[in-house]
Design a protein around this motif. Sequence first.
Motif, PDB file in Angstrom:
ATOM      1  N   ALA A  45       9.753  17.765  11.677  1.00  0.00           N
ATOM      2  CA  ALA A  45       9.270  17.632  10.297  1.00  0.00           C
ATOM      3  C   ALA A  45       7.859  17.064  10.315  1.00  0.00           C
ATOM      4  CB  ALA A  45      10.192  16.710   9.504  1.00  0.00           C
ATOM      5  N   PRO A  46       7.011  17.499   9.396  1.00  0.00           N
ATOM      6  CA  PRO A  46       5.660  16.946   9.361  1.00  0.00           C
ATOM      7  C   PRO A  46       5.701  15.458   9.019  1.00  0.00           C
ATOM      8  CG  PRO A  46       6.051  18.345   7.456  1.00  0.00           C
ATOM      9  CD  PRO A  46       7.247  18.473   8.354  1.00  0.00           C
ATOM     10  N   VAL A  47       4.818  14.722   9.636  1.00  0.00           N
ATOM     11  CA  VAL A  47       4.737  13.285   9.401  1.00  0.00           C
ATOM     12  C   VAL A  47       3.797  13.039   8.235  1.00  0.00           C
ATOM     13  CG1 VAL A  47       4.042  11.081  10.406  1.00  0.00           C
ATOM     14  CG2 VAL A  47       5.140  12.821  11.831  1.00  0.00           C
ATOM     15  N   PRO A  48       4.235  12.259   7.255  1.00  0.00           N
ATOM     16  CA  PRO A  48       3.338  11.972   6.129  1.00  0.00           C
ATOM     17  C   PRO A  48       2.121  11.198   6.628  1.00  0.00           C
ATOM     18  CG  PRO A  48       5.320  10.646   5.982  1.00  0.00           C
ATOM     19  CD  PRO A  48       5.507  11.592   7.121  1.00  0.00           C
ATOM     20  N   PRO A  49       1.005  11.285   5.899  1.00  0.00           N
ATOM     21  CA  PRO A  49      -0.207  10.610   6.351  1.00  0.00           C
ATOM     22  C   PRO A  49      -0.029   9.103   6.484  1.00  0.00           C
ATOM     23  CG  PRO A  49      -0.493  11.530   4.145  1.00  0.00           C
ATOM     24  CD  PRO A  49       0.839  11.971   4.645  1.00  0.00           C
ATOM     25  N   TYR A  50       0.808   8.533   5.667  1.00  0.00           N
ATOM     26  CA  TYR A  50       1.061   7.099   5.744  1.00  0.00           C
ATOM     27  C   TYR A  50       2.483   6.855   5.286  1.00  0.00           C
ATOM     28  CZ  TYR A  50       1.412   2.352   4.041  1.00  0.00           C
ATOM     29  OH  TYR A  50       1.848   1.084   3.793  1.00  0.00           O
ATOM     30  N   ALA A  51       3.295   6.409   6.195  1.00  0.00           N
ATOM     31  CA  ALA A  51       4.672   6.072   5.845  1.00  0.00           C
ATOM     32  C   ALA A  51       4.785   4.553   5.836  1.00  0.00           C
ATOM     33  CB  ALA A  51       5.628   6.680   6.858  1.00  0.00           C
ATOM     34  N   PRO A  52       5.163   3.979   4.699  1.00  0.00           N
ATOM     35  CA  PRO A  52       5.311   2.525   4.636  1.00  0.00           C
ATOM     36  C   PRO A  52       6.371   2.028   5.619  1.00  0.00           C
ATOM     37  CG  PRO A  52       5.432   3.505   2.447  1.00  0.00           C
ATOM     38  CD  PRO A  52       5.458   4.622   3.435  1.00  0.00           C
ATOM     39  N   ALA A  53       6.239   0.792   6.017  1.00  0.00           N
ATOM     40  CA  ALA A  53       7.224   0.180   6.901  1.00  0.00           C
ATOM     41  C   ALA A  53       8.575   0.125   6.190  1.00  0.00           C
ATOM     42  CB  ALA A  53       6.768  -1.224   7.280  1.00  0.00           C
ATOM     43  N   PRO A  54       9.662   0.105   6.943  1.00  0.00           N
ATOM     44  CA  PRO A  54      10.984   0.081   6.313  1.00  0.00           C
ATOM     45  C   PRO A  54      11.193  -1.103   5.375  1.00  0.00           C
ATOM     46  CG  PRO A  54      11.183   0.600   8.638  1.00  0.00           C
ATOM     47  CD  PRO A  54       9.753   0.244   8.393  1.00  0.00           C
ATOM     48  N   GLY A  55      10.580  -2.219   5.646  1.00  0.00           N
ATOM     49  CA  GLY A  55      10.747  -3.389   4.792  1.00  0.00           C
ATOM     50  C   GLY A  55       9.750  -3.481   3.660  1.00  0.00           C
ATOM     51  N   ALA A  56       8.878  -2.497   3.525  1.00  0.00           N
ATOM     52  CA  ALA A  56       7.820  -2.535   2.511  1.00  0.00           C
ATOM     53  C   ALA A  56       8.343  -2.643   1.085  1.00  0.00           C
ATOM     54  CB  ALA A  56       6.899  -1.327   2.661  1.00  0.00           C
ATOM     55  N   PRO A  57       9.389  -1.920   0.707  1.00  0.00           N
ATOM     56  CA  PRO A  57       9.871  -2.058  -0.681  1.00  0.00           C
ATOM     57  C   PRO A  57      10.337  -3.473  -1.014  1.00  0.00           C
ATOM     58  CG  PRO A  57      10.763  -0.073   0.309  1.00  0.00           C
ATOM     59  CD  PRO A  57      10.089  -0.843   1.406  1.00  0.00           C
ATOM     60  N   ALA A  58      11.035  -4.118  -0.094  1.00  0.00           N
ATOM     61  CA  ALA A  58      11.510  -5.482  -0.345  1.00  0.00           C
ATOM     62  C   ALA A  58      10.344  -6.459  -0.426  1.00  0.00           C
ATOM     63  CB  ALA A  58      12.478  -5.905   0.753  1.00  0.00           C
ATOM     64  N   GLU A  59       9.356  -6.302   0.464  1.00  0.00           N
ATOM     65  CA  GLU A  59       8.169  -7.168   0.428  1.00  0.00           C
ATOM     66  C   GLU A  59       7.397  -6.953  -0.866  1.00  0.00           C
ATOM     67  OE1 GLU A  59       5.880  -6.360   3.924  1.00  0.00           O
ATOM     68  OE2 GLU A  59       7.564  -6.810   5.250  1.00  0.00           O
ATOM     69  N   LEU A  60       7.269  -5.709  -1.267  1.00  0.00           N
ATOM     70  CA  LEU A  60       6.554  -5.382  -2.490  1.00  0.00           C
ATOM     71  C   LEU A  60       7.267  -5.974  -3.708  1.00  0.00           C
ATOM     72  CD1 LEU A  60       4.237  -3.841  -3.796  1.00  0.00           C
ATOM     73  CD2 LEU A  60       5.661  -1.812  -3.763  1.00  0.00           C
ATOM     74  N   LEU A  61       8.571  -5.860  -3.749  1.00  0.00           N
ATOM     75  CA  LEU A  61       9.336  -6.418  -4.860  1.00  0.00           C
ATOM     76  C   LEU A  61       9.173  -7.940  -4.920  1.00  0.00           C
ATOM     77  CD1 LEU A  61      11.169  -5.851  -7.231  1.00  0.00           C
ATOM     78  CD2 LEU A  61      13.115  -5.940  -5.659  1.00  0.00           C
ATOM     79  N   ALA A  62       9.142  -8.594  -3.768  1.00  0.00           N
ATOM     80  CA  ALA A  62       8.922 -10.049  -3.739  1.00  0.00           C
ATOM     81  C   ALA A  62       7.537 -10.396  -4.281  1.00  0.00           C
ATOM     82  CB  ALA A  62       9.089 -10.571  -2.319  1.00  0.00           C
ATOM     83  N   GLN A  63       6.534  -9.604  -3.922  1.00  0.00           N
ATOM     84  CA  GLN A  63       5.180  -9.836  -4.435  1.00  0.00           C
ATOM     85  C   GLN A  63       5.120  -9.597  -5.940  1.00  0.00           C
ATOM     86  OE1 GLN A  63       2.803  -7.191  -2.075  1.00  0.00           O
ATOM     87  NE2 GLN A  63       2.580  -8.658  -0.398  1.00  0.00           N
ATOM     88  N   LEU A  64       5.811  -8.574  -6.400  1.00  0.00           N
ATOM     89  CA  LEU A  64       5.833  -8.291  -7.839  1.00  0.00           C
ATOM     90  C   LEU A  64       6.519  -9.419  -8.605  1.00  0.00           C
ATOM     91  CD1 LEU A  64       6.709  -4.486  -7.826  1.00  0.00           C
ATOM     92  CD2 LEU A  64       4.530  -5.531  -8.432  1.00  0.00           C
ATOM     93  N   ARG A  65       7.570  -9.972  -8.027  1.00  0.00           N
ATOM     94  CA  ARG A  65       8.267 -11.085  -8.682  1.00  0.00           C
ATOM     95  C   ARG A  65       7.394 -12.335  -8.766  1.00  0.00           C
ATOM     96  NH1 ARG A  65      13.933  -9.660  -5.904  1.00  0.00           N
ATOM     97  NH2 ARG A  65      14.715  -8.333  -7.576  1.00  0.00           N
ATOM     98  N   ASP A  66       6.459 -12.491  -7.820  1.00  0.00           N
ATOM     99  CA  ASP A  66       5.553 -13.645  -7.817  1.00  0.00           C
ATOM    100  C   ASP A  66       4.318 -13.429  -8.686  1.00  0.00           C
ATOM    101  OD1 ASP A  66       7.201 -15.054  -6.132  1.00  0.00           O
ATOM    102  OD2 ASP A  66       6.124 -14.484  -4.300  1.00  0.00           O
ATOM    103  N   SER A  67       4.095 -12.218  -9.156  1.00  0.00           N
ATOM    104  CA  SER A  67       2.882 -11.923  -9.918  1.00  0.00           C
ATOM    105  C   SER A  67       3.001 -12.406 -11.358  1.00  0.00           C
ATOM    106  CB  SER A  67       2.586 -10.414  -9.903  1.00  0.00           C
ATOM    107  OG  SER A  67       3.461  -9.734 -10.765  1.00  0.00           O
TER     108      SER A  67
END
Length: 101
Positions: free
Chosen positions: A8-30
């Motif tokens: 399968a083609p590799v996307p140009p940038y695939a976020p790390a597996p933990g990126a959604p959880a880290e992002l949600l934590a940052q959003l909760r702190d904003s």
Amino acid sequence: MSAQPDHAPVPPYAPAPGAPAELLAQLRDSARADVWVPAFERDWAKALEDSRHSYTLTPLHDVVRAWQVRLATAPAVDAYMDSGRDEIGFVDLDDVLGARQ
């Protein structure tokens, strides 16, 4: 020899597996947590459903990338809004070009 690719083609940038959880934590702190957290969760749920139907992680990656950019640009947007720039004198593009067909 098959005409189908063997991978399968590799996307140009695939976020790390933990990126959604880290992002949600940052959003909760904003400062915008009360609005952004429910919006992110809604986008994430839709992307999960889309992924289930398409058998691809692209919708999930797109949500993470979009929210990472939104979070990263928030300080610049705040600074612009706080600068008191007056946009009253600008002309609406529809007034210049006319109604779109």
